[in-house]
Scaffold this active site. Structure first.
Site, PDB file in Angstrom:
ATOM      1  N   GLY A  94      52.515  37.443  25.046  1.00  0.00           N
ATOM      2  CA  GLY A  94      51.959  38.255  26.125  1.00  0.00           C
ATOM      3  C   GLY A  94      52.552  39.629  26.284  1.00  0.00           C
ATOM      4  O   GLY A  94      52.103  40.395  27.141  1.00  0.00           O
ATOM      5  N   PRO A 102      54.596  35.890  20.227  1.00  0.00           N
ATOM      6  CA  PRO A 102      53.917  37.176  20.374  1.00  0.00           C
ATOM      7  C   PRO A 102      52.807  37.362  19.341  1.00  0.00           C
ATOM      8  O   PRO A 102      52.953  36.970  18.183  1.00  0.00           O
ATOM      9  CB  PRO A 102      55.035  38.188  20.126  1.00  0.00           C
ATOM     10  CG  PRO A 102      55.965  37.479  19.196  1.00  0.00           C
ATOM     11  CD  PRO A 102      55.878  36.018  19.499  1.00  0.00           C
ATOM     12  N   GLY A 103      51.720  37.938  19.758  1.00  0.00           N
ATOM     13  CA  GLY A 103      50.645  38.279  18.830  1.00  0.00           C
ATOM     14  C   GLY A 103      50.439  39.781  18.843  1.00  0.00           C
ATOM     15  O   GLY A 103      50.797  40.510  17.918  1.00  0.00           O
ATOM     16  N   ARG A 125      36.801  44.078  21.949  1.00  0.00           N
ATOM     17  CA  ARG A 125      37.606  44.186  23.182  1.00  0.00           C
ATOM     18  C   ARG A 125      37.016  45.101  24.253  1.00  0.00           C
ATOM     19  O   ARG A 125      37.008  44.723  25.421  1.00  0.00           O
ATOM     20  CB  ARG A 125      39.052  44.597  22.850  1.00  0.00           C
ATOM     21  CG  ARG A 125      39.799  43.543  22.016  1.00  0.00           C
ATOM     22  CD  ARG A 125      41.281  43.883  21.856  1.00  0.00           C
ATOM     23  NE  ARG A 125      41.989  43.697  23.094  1.00  0.00           N
ATOM     24  CZ  ARG A 125      42.403  44.674  23.883  1.00  0.00           C
ATOM     25  NH1 ARG A 125      42.226  45.930  23.545  1.00  0.00           N
ATOM     26  NH2 ARG A 125      43.019  44.401  25.005  1.00  0.00           N
ATOM     27  N   TYR A 158      36.387  42.958  27.527  1.00  0.00           N
ATOM     28  CA  TYR A 158      37.322  43.096  28.647  1.00  0.00           C
ATOM     29  C   TYR A 158      37.321  44.505  29.231  1.00  0.00           C
ATOM     30  O   TYR A 158      38.229  44.846  29.990  1.00  0.00           O
ATOM     31  CB  TYR A 158      38.772  42.846  28.222  1.00  0.00           C
ATOM     32  CG  TYR A 158      39.079  41.715  27.320  1.00  0.00           C
ATOM     33  CD1 TYR A 158      38.819  40.390  27.698  1.00  0.00           C
ATOM     34  CD2 TYR A 158      39.711  41.933  26.102  1.00  0.00           C
ATOM     35  CE1 TYR A 158      39.175  39.350  26.862  1.00  0.00           C
ATOM     36  CE2 TYR A 158      40.069  40.894  25.272  1.00  0.00           C
ATOM     37  CZ  TYR A 158      39.790  39.605  25.661  1.00  0.00           C
ATOM     38  OH  TYR A 158      40.169  38.586  24.854  1.00  0.00           O
ATOM     39  N   CYS A 212      22.309  46.738  19.971  1.00  0.00           N
ATOM     40  CA  CYS A 212      21.382  46.740  21.107  1.00  0.00           C
ATOM     41  C   CYS A 212      21.973  46.003  22.305  1.00  0.00           C
ATOM     42  O   CYS A 212      21.529  44.910  22.677  1.00  0.00           O
ATOM     43  CB  CYS A 212      20.076  46.106  20.692  1.00  0.00           C
ATOM     44  SG  CYS A 212      19.457  46.865  19.208  1.00  0.00           S
TER      45      CYS A 212
HETATM   46  C1  LIG Z   1      47.148  34.093  22.865  1.00  0.00           C
HETATM   47  C2  LIG Z   1      48.400  33.336  22.957  1.00  0.00           C
HETATM   48  C3  LIG Z   1      49.602  33.948  22.583  1.00  0.00           C
HETATM   49  C4  LIG Z   1      49.713  35.377  22.134  1.00  0.00           C
HETATM   50  O1  LIG Z   1      49.484  36.294  23.150  1.00  0.00           O
HETATM   51  P1  LIG Z   1      49.785  37.861  22.917  1.00  0.00           P
HETATM   52  O2  LIG Z   1      49.382  38.494  24.173  1.00  0.00           O
HETATM   53  O3  LIG Z   1      48.940  38.303  21.766  1.00  0.00           O
HETATM   54  O4  LIG Z   1      51.239  38.012  22.613  1.00  0.00           O
HETATM   55  C5  LIG Z   1      50.752  33.169  22.634  1.00  0.00           C
HETATM   56  N1  LIG Z   1      50.727  31.877  23.035  1.00  0.00           N
HETATM   57  C6  LIG Z   1      49.580  31.276  23.393  1.00  0.00           C
HETATM   58  C7  LIG Z   1      49.620  29.852  23.818  1.00  0.00           C
HETATM   59  C8  LIG Z   1      48.381  31.974  23.384  1.00  0.00           C
HETATM   60  O5  LIG Z   1      47.261  31.379  23.768  1.00  0.00           O
END
Ligand SMILES: *Cc1c(COP(=O)(O)O)cnc(C)c1O
Length: 404
Positions: A233, A269-270, A307, A311, A338
């Site tokens: 997150g 983290p993603g 995105r 969002y 469209c």
């Molecule tokens: C989506 C998700 C993440 C990654 O969230 P980021 O905002 O991209 O860091 C980590 N853990 C879980 C369980 C998720 O669903």
């Protein structure tokens, strides 16, 4: 990733060359940026010595996963497809955690067979299902339980996951019940308490609040968790000069927390790893004058980058080649699809563009390609990775033939 005079470069490669060579729309990633982002996290969390599991859903490209794996990260997966891909990319199962509210028995079976580090369960029903499958296999399976801490992540409501009205995790009461249930199970081994309160978090307070809640609950369970999984997150800067998450402070708070329990910390983290490492190069198809503003109709659309439509997220758009035009224009950048929401950004002061000019949509490495679709029967774009000035195609543009 920066301008050198008029031209935008990615890891030493002129991006106009990329557009010519691979056509547009084109996703382009910088290896250096990925490495820098990972090193930045590692540096901030240095004293914690955590296991960092990349959230594969942010970007599941196999070459990227493989590079991220080689840089020492594990993986957080949310489906069998992601689990398979992570393993295929060379990430060791003992560094993989499996999250998600709806894991099917086939997915659970696959995870157990592959001996992954943890299945993070999100409901009593899921725990019973894991137990049943483990029993059939005569195995004792390591699991975590995801707590819903009922904290507001102070981010977009669509990407908040830690409030009690969200579907994720279990409430405190259920958590306490489940801890004693799993404790008695012969086929389950409770190893982890996990939380993930949302995405694109820039305010440290929700994280601090979560730590406090964890503290309280762990005391109540009197259980010694081998792992505390704090989720992902961590937000990034989509706007130049925008707010930044104070990772250093967050790390200090976690150290204080960890001292009491001596559990190993996991992060998932993603976005913070891959978000800023990707750009989407797009060409202006047409310019349509419309009263006070002009529409810049790009060859990239919401199917390539969802995105903004999903969002209302804002991604900066910059010219691929800066011109010296003194006059600035009011533009609305849109795609050809469209749908009224197929719109990327409105800008007030953009350099004057002409048809066939190229632009860069910034910070699209996370939840860009992974959310792409074939809507309007548009093929998915090419992805390339630049590493040490070498260009590698890491996913080819789909063929129209594939879509027929
Ligand atoms: C989506 C998700 C993440 C990654 O969230 P980021 O905002 O991209 O860091 C980590 N853990 C879980 C369980 C998720 O669903």
């Amino acid at each position: 990733m920066k301008y050198k005079r008029k031209n935008y470069f990615v890891d030493g490669v002129k991006s106009s060359i990329l557009a010519k060579k691979f056509s547009t729309p084109l996703y382009c990633y910088s290896y250096k940026k990925i490495r820098d982002n990972i090193n930045d996290l590692k540096k901030n969390f240095n004293n914690l010595n955590p296991l960092i599991c990349f959230a594969v859903k942010a970007n599941p490209n196999k070459s990227l996963l493989s590079e991220i794996g080689k840089l020492g990260l594990g993986a957080d997966v949310v489906s069998m497809g992601e689990l398979m891909k992570a393993i295929k990319a060379g990430i060791k199962p003992d560094k993989i955690v499996f999250s998600g509210v709806g894991k099917t028995n086939i997915e659970i079976d696959y995870a157990i067979k592959n001996k992954i580090l943890l299945i993070n369960a999100e409901s009593k029903s899921e725990i019973l299902e894991i137990e049943k499958i483990a029993k059939n296999k005569r195995r004792k399976v390591d699991i975590g339980i995801r707590l819903n801490p009922n904290t507001d992540a102070k981010t977009l409501s669509q990407i908040s996951t830690g409030k009690k009205e969200n579907k994720f995790g279990v409430s405190e009461d259920t958590f306490l019940d489940l801890v004693s249930y799993v404790n008695k199970s012969k086929n389950l081994n409770l190893k982890c308490l996990s939380v993930h309160i949302g995405s694109q978090i820039l305010d440290i307070k929700p994280y601090q609040k979560t730590l406090k809640i964890l503290d309280k609950i762990i005391k109540k369970t009197k259980y010694n968790f081998e792992y505390i999984d704090l989720g992902g997150g961590m937000g990034i800067n989509y706007k130049k000069g925008g707010k930044k998450l104070n990772l250093k402070k967050y790390a200090e708070d976690i150290i204080k927390f960890k001292k009491k329990y001596n559990s190993k910390i996991i992060f998932e983290p993603g976005r913070s790893i891959i978000g800023s490492a990707g750009i989407l190069i797009s060409k202006v198809i047409y310019i349509k004058e419309g009263g006070k503003k002009s529409f810049i109709i790009l060859d990239a659309a919401m199917n390539d980058l969802m995105r903004p439509a999903l969002y209302n997220a804002k991604h900066q758009i910059i010219p691929l080649i800066k011109n010296n035009s003194k006059s600035k224009k009011k533009y609305e950048f849109v795609g050809p699809i469209c749908e009224t929401t197929d719109k990327f950004l409105s800008t007030k002061n953009f350099q004057v563009l002409k048809e066939k000019d190229l632009v860069i949509i910034c910070d699209v490495g996370a939840y860009g390609m992974s959310l792409s679709s074939n809507y309007n029967l548009r093929p998915k774009p090419t992805e390339i990775l630049i590493k040490n000035s070498q260009i590698k195609i890491i996913s080819k543009r789909q063929n129209l033939k594939d879509l027929m």
